[in-house]
Design a protein around this motif. Structure first.
Motif, PDB file in Angstrom:
ATOM      1  N   HIS A  38       0.847  -1.191   0.000  1.00 47.05           N
ATOM      2  CA  HIS A  38       0.000   0.000   0.000  1.00 47.05           C
ATOM      3  C   HIS A  38       0.883   1.242   0.000  1.00 47.05           C
ATOM      4  O   HIS A  38       1.857   1.329   0.746  1.00 47.05           O
ATOM      5  CB  HIS A  38      -0.897   0.020   1.238  1.00 47.05           C
ATOM      6  N   ALA A  39       0.538   2.198  -0.856  1.00 54.09           N
ATOM      7  CA  ALA A  39       1.290   3.457  -0.919  1.00 54.09           C
ATOM      8  C   ALA A  39       0.537   4.546  -0.178  1.00 54.09           C
ATOM      9  O   ALA A  39      -0.635   4.812  -0.461  1.00 54.09           O
ATOM     10  CB  ALA A  39       1.526   3.865  -2.362  1.00 54.09           C
ATOM     11  N   GLU A  40       1.214   5.153   0.764  1.00 51.46           N
ATOM     12  CA  GLU A  40       0.651   6.281   1.502  1.00 51.46           C
ATOM     13  C   GLU A  40       0.994   7.566   0.752  1.00 51.46           C
ATOM     14  O   GLU A  40       2.130   7.759   0.316  1.00 51.46           O
ATOM     15  CB  GLU A  40       1.238   6.301   2.911  1.00 51.46           C
ATOM     16  N   VAL A  41       0.003   8.433   0.607  1.00 48.98           N
ATOM     17  CA  VAL A  41       0.197   9.668  -0.153  1.00 48.98           C
ATOM     18  C   VAL A  41       1.009  10.663   0.665  1.00 48.98           C
ATOM     19  O   VAL A  41       0.659  10.987   1.802  1.00 48.98           O
ATOM     20  CB  VAL A  41      -1.147  10.296  -0.538  1.00 48.98           C
ATOM     21  N   LEU A  42       2.097  11.117   0.088  1.00 47.98           N
ATOM     22  CA  LEU A  42       2.851  12.208   0.715  1.00 47.98           C
ATOM     23  C   LEU A  42       2.153  13.526   0.402  1.00 47.98           C
ATOM     24  O   LEU A  42       1.808  13.791  -0.756  1.00 47.98           O
ATOM     25  CB  LEU A  42       4.282  12.243   0.180  1.00 47.98           C
ATOM     26  N   PRO A  43       1.925  14.386   1.408  1.00 51.82           N
ATOM     27  CA  PRO A  43       1.251  15.658   1.135  1.00 51.82           C
ATOM     28  C   PRO A  43       2.097  16.567   0.262  1.00 51.82           C
ATOM     29  O   PRO A  43       3.295  16.708   0.470  1.00 51.82           O
ATOM     30  CB  PRO A  43       1.055  16.260   2.532  1.00 51.82           C
ATOM     31  N   VAL A  44       1.478  17.142  -0.746  1.00 53.62           N
ATOM     32  CA  VAL A  44       2.169  18.085  -1.615  1.00 53.62           C
ATOM     33  C   VAL A  44       2.397  19.384  -0.839  1.00 53.62           C
ATOM     34  O   VAL A  44       1.464  19.913  -0.229  1.00 53.62           O
ATOM     35  CB  VAL A  44       1.338  18.376  -2.881  1.00 53.62           C
ATOM     36  N   PRO A  45       3.631  19.885  -0.800  1.00 48.80           N
ATOM     37  CA  PRO A  45       3.889  21.128  -0.057  1.00 48.80           C
ATOM     38  C   PRO A  45       2.969  22.251  -0.522  1.00 48.80           C
ATOM     39  O   PRO A  45       2.850  22.521  -1.716  1.00 48.80           O
ATOM     40  CB  PRO A  45       5.353  21.429  -0.384  1.00 48.80           C
ATOM     41  N   TYR A  46       2.309  22.878   0.433  1.00 54.62           N
ATOM     42  CA  TYR A  46       1.337  23.933   0.132  1.00 54.62           C
ATOM     43  C   TYR A  46       1.826  25.232   0.751  1.00 54.62           C
ATOM     44  O   TYR A  46       2.179  25.271   1.933  1.00 54.62           O
ATOM     45  CB  TYR A  46      -0.029  23.538   0.678  1.00 54.62           C
ATOM     46  N   THR A  47       1.849  26.287  -0.017  1.00 58.41           N
ATOM     47  CA  THR A  47       2.342  27.579   0.467  1.00 58.41           C
ATOM     48  C   THR A  47       1.180  28.472   0.882  1.00 58.41           C
ATOM     49  O   THR A  47       0.232  28.673   0.105  1.00 58.41           O
ATOM     50  CB  THR A  47       3.159  28.281  -0.622  1.00 58.41           C
TER      51      THR A  47
END
Length: 277
Positions: A38-47
Motif C-alpha cells: 500500500h502506498a501512503e500519499v505524501l502531502p504536496v507542499p502547500y504555500t
C-alpha cells in the motif's frame, strides 16, 4: 511451477476489498506467501498566503493519510490471519499515492501480482498499465465490477505467436492446468509454408496438452472488426472466466498514441485478465 509469492496492490477501500477477495483464497489454495503493498500519499507542499509552507495543512494531511493506512492495514491483518496465511504488509510513500510506481522494487520479487482494474469513470485506482509494462512479473487484474474469482474453470487464451503471447501462456500455466478447458483464440492467422490457417495454434496446443491442459483452438477472421471486439465477443460466447493475454506486442508509445488491444482490454475487460510481457 506454482505461485509461491503473491503481491497484492492495495489502494482505496473498494479496490482493496476486491483485490483481497481474489488474492487471499488464491494464496490459500496455492499455499503461497501474500505480500500486501500500500502506498501512503505524501502531502504536496502547500504555500500559505504569507509565502511560507502551510505546516498545519501538511500535518493534518499526513495524519489523515496515516489513519487511512492503519485502517487498511488492520483489515488486511484481520483477513489474512483468519485465512491462516503466511503474509507481510509493506507501507510505501509516494506523492502519487499509487502502489504501482512506489512498489515496483517489491513486486519484482513476486511470482504473481494481483491488482484491480481501474474504473474508467474514475481517475482513482491502480495504474495497471504501468504495472504490466514495468514490473517484469505477470499481473492478474481483477475486474472493477462483477464476481471475483480465484480459481478459473474456462480460460480464453489470445494467441498470435508473439514473444509476449508465449510469455503470458507459460506464466499462466499453473492456472491453465487447473482449468476445465482452455480455448486458444487465433485471429487472422498468417498463411505460410510452415503453418496453414487450419493448423494455426497446433504447436502451442500440443505443448499445453503435454502439461495436462485441456485445449481447444478457435480461428477467427476479423473481416474488418477490431481484435479487441473479437476477443470480447469470444469471451461472452465461451463463458470464459479468465482471459490470458500477452501485453504490448506493439510499443507502449504506439498504444498510448493510437490505442491498442492491451489498453482496450485493461479498461473494458469484464472478467479477470492474466497479463505478461
Amino acid at each position: 511451477m506454482s505461485f509461491k509469492t503473491i503481491a497484492a496492490i492495495l489502494q482505496g477501500e473498494q479496490e482493496f476489498q476486491r483485490v483481497l477477495d481474489c488474492a487471499i483464497p488464491l494464496a490459500s489454495r496455492l499455499e503461497a506467501h501474500l505480500v500486501g503493498i500500500h502506498a501512503e500519499v505524501l502531502p504536496v507542499p502547500y504555500t500559505a498566503a504569507a509565502g511560507f509552507p502551510d505546516t498545519d495543512f501538511i500535518q493534518v494531511s499526513t495524519e489523515l493519510n496515516k489513519e487511512a493506512t492503519l485502517k487498511l492495514r488492520g483489515t488486511f491483518h484481520e483477513r489474512v490471519e483468519d485465512a491462516g496465511l503466511s503474509f507481510e504488509w509493506r507501507t510505501l510513500e509516494s506523492f502519487s499515492g499509487d502502489g504501482t510506481l512506489a512498489g515496483l522494487p517489491n513486486v519484482r520479487a513476486a511470482d504473481l501480482i494481483v491488482a484491480a482494474q481501474r474504473d474508467v469513470e474514475s481517475d482513482d485506482g491502480t495504474d495497471v498499465e504501468s504495472l504490466v509494462y514495468d514490473a517484469g512479473r505477470p499481473v492478474l487484474m481483477v475486474p472493477h465490477s462483477g464476481p471475483i474469482l480465484s480459481s478459473f474453470r474456462r480460460v480464453l487464451l489470445a494467441w498470435n505467436g508473439s514473444r509476449e503471447a508465449a510469455r503470458a501462456t507459460f506464466d499462466a500455466l499453473p492456472l491453465l492446468i487447473e482449468a476445465d478447458q482452455t480455448d486458444i483464440l487465433i485471429i487472422d492467422p498468417p498463411e505460410s509454408s510452415d503453418d496453414t490457417p487450419d493448423a494455426a495454434g497446433s504447436r502451442i496446443a500440443a505443448s499445453l496438452g503435454r502439461h495436462g491442459v485441456s485445449v481447444g483452438v478457435s480461428v477467427r477472421n476479423s473481416q474488418g472488426q477490431s481484435v479487441e471486439t473479437l476477443i470480447q465477443d469470444r469471451l461472452a460466447a465461451s463463458g470464459a472466466d479468465l482471459l490470458v493475454l500477452g501485453a504490448y506486442s506493439h510499443s507502449w508509445l504506439r498504444e498510448l498514441l493510437f490505442g491498442g488491444v492491451t489498453r482496450s482490454i485493461l479498461r473494458s475487460a469484464p472478467v479477470t485478465v492474466f497479463l505478461s510481457r
